[in-house]
Design an enzyme around this catalytic site. Structure first.
Site, PDB file in Angstrom:
ATOM      1  N   GLU A  23       0.839  -1.194   0.000  1.00  0.00           N
ATOM      2  CA  GLU A  23       0.000   0.000   0.000  1.00  0.00           C
ATOM      3  C   GLU A  23       0.879   1.251   0.000  1.00  0.00           C
ATOM      4  OE1 GLU A  23      -3.769   1.786   2.559  1.00  0.00           O
ATOM      5  OE2 GLU A  23      -2.253   0.594   3.607  1.00  0.00           O
ATOM      6  N   LYS A  50      -9.467   1.416  -2.771  1.00  0.00           N
ATOM      7  CA  LYS A  50      -9.728   0.872  -1.431  1.00  0.00           C
ATOM      8  C   LYS A  50     -11.144   1.196  -0.976  1.00  0.00           C
ATOM      9  CE  LYS A  50      -7.602   1.101   3.199  1.00  0.00           C
ATOM     10  NZ  LYS A  50      -6.495   1.764   3.938  1.00  0.00           N
ATOM     11  N   CYS A 106      -5.233  -3.197   2.539  1.00  0.00           N
ATOM     12  CA  CYS A 106      -5.043  -2.921   3.966  1.00  0.00           C
ATOM     13  C   CYS A 106      -6.307  -3.135   4.799  1.00  0.00           C
ATOM     14  CB  CYS A 106      -4.455  -1.520   4.140  1.00  0.00           C
ATOM     15  SG  CYS A 106      -3.632  -1.298   5.743  1.00  0.00           S
TER      16      CYS A 106
END
Length: 277
Positions: free
Chosen positions: A44, A116, A157
Site C-alpha cells: 500500500e 480501497k 489494507c
C-alpha cells in the site's frame, strides 16, 4: 491455467515524494526479472506516503498522469513481468484522493484498477484518531482480474477486516488475493498475521500481503512483516519488521484446488435468518 507462479514480494519504507519510490521500484523490477519472476507485488502507498496534505496535493494527479503508475507500466514492458502496484494516491472525483491500486500485465496494459473500499477511521487508545476518510474517498467496486494463473482478487489494507469481500472473491474462483498494506505497529502486532492467515484459510486461496516497514519521512512507523500465506494457512514467507527488501517465492497453484477439495466450505454456504429473542 498456469499452475505455478514465481512471485517477488517487495517490502518498502516509502518516501513522501514519488522519485524515491520510483527508484526503489526500478531496483525491484530488475531484481524480479533477474530472478525469473512472473510478478512483482508492492505494498500500500508504494507510490507515496505523505501526511502533509498540501505537499501531497501538489504532487498527486489522476491515474493517467501519475508518475509512479507510468514508471510501473514502462518497467513491465522492459522486463516482461506483471506488477501489482500495491497502491498509490490519485485524485478522486470529489476533491479527495483515492487509495488506488493497479494490476499491470507483462505487455504494459492495466488489467485491473481497484480503489480501497474500506477506509481506516479508527480510535486507538493513546493515539490521535485516524481519519482516512478526511483525505480519501472510498472505492465502490470489488475487482476480480482474470490472469493466466486464474482469477486474482484485489484489496488494500483495512479491507482485510471485512471477510465477506474475500468470500466473494473465493466464490468467483480467486486463486490469489492481494492485500497490500501499511499497518500501524499497534494493530500489526496484535492482528496482522492472524487476520491474513484467517483470510487464506477461509477462502482456500493464496494471500499475498506486501507491507510498509519502519519509520517514514512524515514520522509514521509501519509494522512490516510482508507475508505470503498458502491456502492451508501456512506462512510461506515473512519478511520481518525491520528493513525494506525483496524476496522470491514460488506458488503451487494446484494447491488451491486441493485444499478446497479437502475442506469444501465454499460449497457449504447456506442462507439463514437471524432471530432476535
Amino acid at each position: 491455467m498456469k499452475d505455478r507462479l514465481r512471485l517477488c514480494l517487495a517490502q518498502m519504507t516509502s518516501t513522501n515524494h514519488h522519485a524515491g519510490n520510483i527508484a526503489f521500484l526500478e531496483r525491484a523490477a530488475q531484481h524480479a526479472a533477474d530472478a525469473g519472476c512472473d510478478l512483482l507485488a508492492l505494498p500500500e502507498v508504494a507510490g507515496m506516503l505523505n501526511k502533509d496534505i498540501e505537499d501531497a496535493r501538489a504532487q498527486i494527479t489522476d491515474e493517467a498522469g501519475d508518475p509512479f503508475i507510468q514508471a510501473a507500466m514502462a518497467l513491465v514492458r522492459k522486463h516482461r513481468l506483471w506488477i501489482q502496484t500495491g497502491s498509490t494516491p490519485i485524485l478522486g472525483p470529489d476533491g479527495r484522493f483515492l487509495n488506488h491500486g493497479n494490476l499491470i500485465d507483462d505487455q504494459g496494459k492495466i488489467r485491473a484498477a481497484y480503489d480501497k473500499i474500506h477506509l481506516f477511521d479508527v480510535f486507538l487508545a493513546g493515539r490521535q484518531p485516524t481519519g482516512e476518510s478526511v483525505r480519501y474517498a472510498p472505492g465502490e467496486r470489488a475487482v476480480l482480474a482474470d490472469t493466466p494463473w486464474g482469477p486474482w482478487g484485489l484489496s488494500i489494507c483495512y479491507d482485510l477486516r471485512f471477510p465477506h469481500l474475500y468470500q466473494d472473491y473465493a466464490q468467483g474462483g480467486a486463486t490469489v488475493i492481494f492485500i497490500p498494506s501499511a499497518f500501524t505497529v499497534t494493530t500489526g502486532k496484535a492482528h496482522w498475521e492472524v487476520l491474513l492467515r484467517a483470510r487464506a484459510i477461509e477462502t482456500g486461496a493464496y494471500v499475498v500481503a506486501a507491507a510498509q516497514v519502519g519509520r517514514h519521512d512524515d514520522g509514521r512507523r509501519t509494522w512490516g512483516h510482508s507475508l505470503v500465506v498458502d491456502p492451508w494457512g501456512e506462512v510461506l514467507l515473512d519478511m520481518g519488521g525491520t528493513d525494506p527488501g525483496l524476496e522470491v517465492v514460488d506458488l503451487d497453484l494446484g494447491r488451491v484446488a486441493a485444499v478446497r477439495q479437502q475442506i469444501p466450505s465454499l460449497q457449504h454456504r447456506r442462507a439463514y435468518s437471524i432471530d432476535r429473542v
